[in-house]
Design an enzyme around this catalytic site. Sequence first.
Site, short mmCIF file in Angstrom:
data_model
loop_
_atom_site.label_atom_id
_atom_site.label_comp_id
_atom_site.label_asym_id
_atom_site.label_seq_id
_atom_site.Cartn_x
_atom_site.Cartn_y
_atom_site.Cartn_z
N LYS A 181 -15.97 -21.80 32.98
CA LYS A 181 -15.73 -20.46 32.45
C LYS A 181 -16.21 -19.39 33.44
O LYS A 181 -15.69 -18.26 33.43
CB LYS A 181 -16.41 -20.29 31.09
CG LYS A 181 -15.73 -21.13 30.00
CD LYS A 181 -14.24 -20.80 29.88
CE LYS A 181 -13.55 -21.58 28.79
NZ LYS A 181 -12.11 -21.25 28.66
N ILE A 200 2.03 -18.39 25.45
CA ILE A 200 0.70 -18.81 25.02
C ILE A 200 0.50 -20.29 25.29
O ILE A 200 1.30 -21.12 24.85
CB ILE A 200 0.49 -18.55 23.51
CG1 ILE A 200 0.75 -17.08 23.17
CG2 ILE A 200 -0.92 -18.95 23.08
CD1 ILE A 200 0.71 -16.78 21.68
N ASN A 211 -4.91 -19.76 27.22
CA ASN A 211 -5.85 -20.13 26.17
C ASN A 211 -6.30 -21.58 26.22
O ASN A 211 -7.41 -21.90 25.79
CB ASN A 211 -5.20 -19.84 24.80
CG ASN A 211 -5.96 -20.47 23.66
OD1 ASN A 211 -7.06 -20.05 23.31
ND2 ASN A 211 -5.38 -21.52 23.07
N TYR A 230 -18.98 -27.12 31.58
CA TYR A 230 -18.16 -26.16 30.84
C TYR A 230 -18.47 -24.73 31.29
O TYR A 230 -17.55 -23.93 31.51
CB TYR A 230 -18.42 -26.31 29.34
CG TYR A 230 -17.71 -25.26 28.51
CD1 TYR A 230 -16.33 -25.30 28.34
CD2 TYR A 230 -18.43 -24.22 27.92
CE1 TYR A 230 -15.68 -24.33 27.59
CE2 TYR A 230 -17.78 -23.25 27.17
CZ TYR A 230 -16.41 -23.31 27.01
OH TYR A 230 -15.76 -22.34 26.28
N ASP A 267 1.63 -30.40 29.71
CA ASP A 267 0.26 -30.77 30.03
C ASP A 267 -0.16 -29.86 31.17
O ASP A 267 0.29 -30.03 32.31
CB ASP A 267 0.18 -32.25 30.45
CG ASP A 267 -1.24 -32.68 30.80
OD1 ASP A 267 -2.16 -31.83 30.74
OD2 ASP A 267 -1.42 -33.86 31.15
N VAL A 295 -17.17 -19.47 18.26
CA VAL A 295 -15.96 -19.35 17.46
C VAL A 295 -15.77 -20.69 16.74
O VAL A 295 -15.75 -21.74 17.37
CB VAL A 295 -14.72 -19.08 18.33
CG1 VAL A 295 -13.50 -18.83 17.44
CG2 VAL A 295 -14.95 -17.89 19.26
#
Length: 257
Positions: free
Chosen positions: A161, A11, A91, A157, A64, A190
């Site tokens: 995505k 993760i 993530n 952004y 990083d 979220v």
Amino acid sequence: MNNLYGKTVFITGATKGIGRSCALAYAEKGSNLILTARSGDLLDSLKEELIRKYGVKVYTLVIDVQNSADVENKVNSLPESFKNIDILINNAGLALGLDKAFLATPTDIDAVIDTNVKGMLYITSSIVPLMLKNNSGHIVNLGSIAGDAAYAGGAIYCASKAAVKSFSDGLRIDLVDTNLRVTNIKPGLVETEFSKVRFKGDIEKANNTYKGINALTPDDVANVVIYATGLPENVQLTEIAMTPNHQADGRTVHRNI
């Protein structure tokens, strides 16, 4: 049946928000974890918590994701017992500012693209070859409904995505002759530290993002990640979009104010 018990899960951005919730959810299922983030202190704290609560094996890497050499070196440094990675959760991600695209600083542009897009590519390129050795694995890319349609002030952004969506689709094509699966999970609002980061610590602006709507929680998203990756291996959920009630898409939100 718990298909996640004993699996090894990698993760990124694991110490906060959705990443942290995913770590806790997988540990509860009995999965072993490789957790990465930029803060060694937060990783150590989370590792201790997971081992204490669930008794799973946890390995941490300070990475990083924007640095390709760092990613490659750290993944190569994994002990052999942790190199059989079953699930990758890409993530790590962020947004900065809510200005018109042509007003964004080069520093902010680089941070968003280097984390959300290039970081995902670097991690995936390091992990997928390990999965291919066993012809088994599941890659989950945390996208956003912002990748389906741009909204005011979010061009950079949203573009990042949209890249997550296109990359997920392309990677799935590249892996179609293997047993690896690829899922793009696309949340709407979220409530995490996401907006605090976006507005560079301006708490009032961050809180206004979620004002008047019962936003998704990181646990909500983690539950969907668990569901998608816990299905039988002959089932591949290619894409899951999820929003809180009263959010129709990235631009249409009803707020009770």
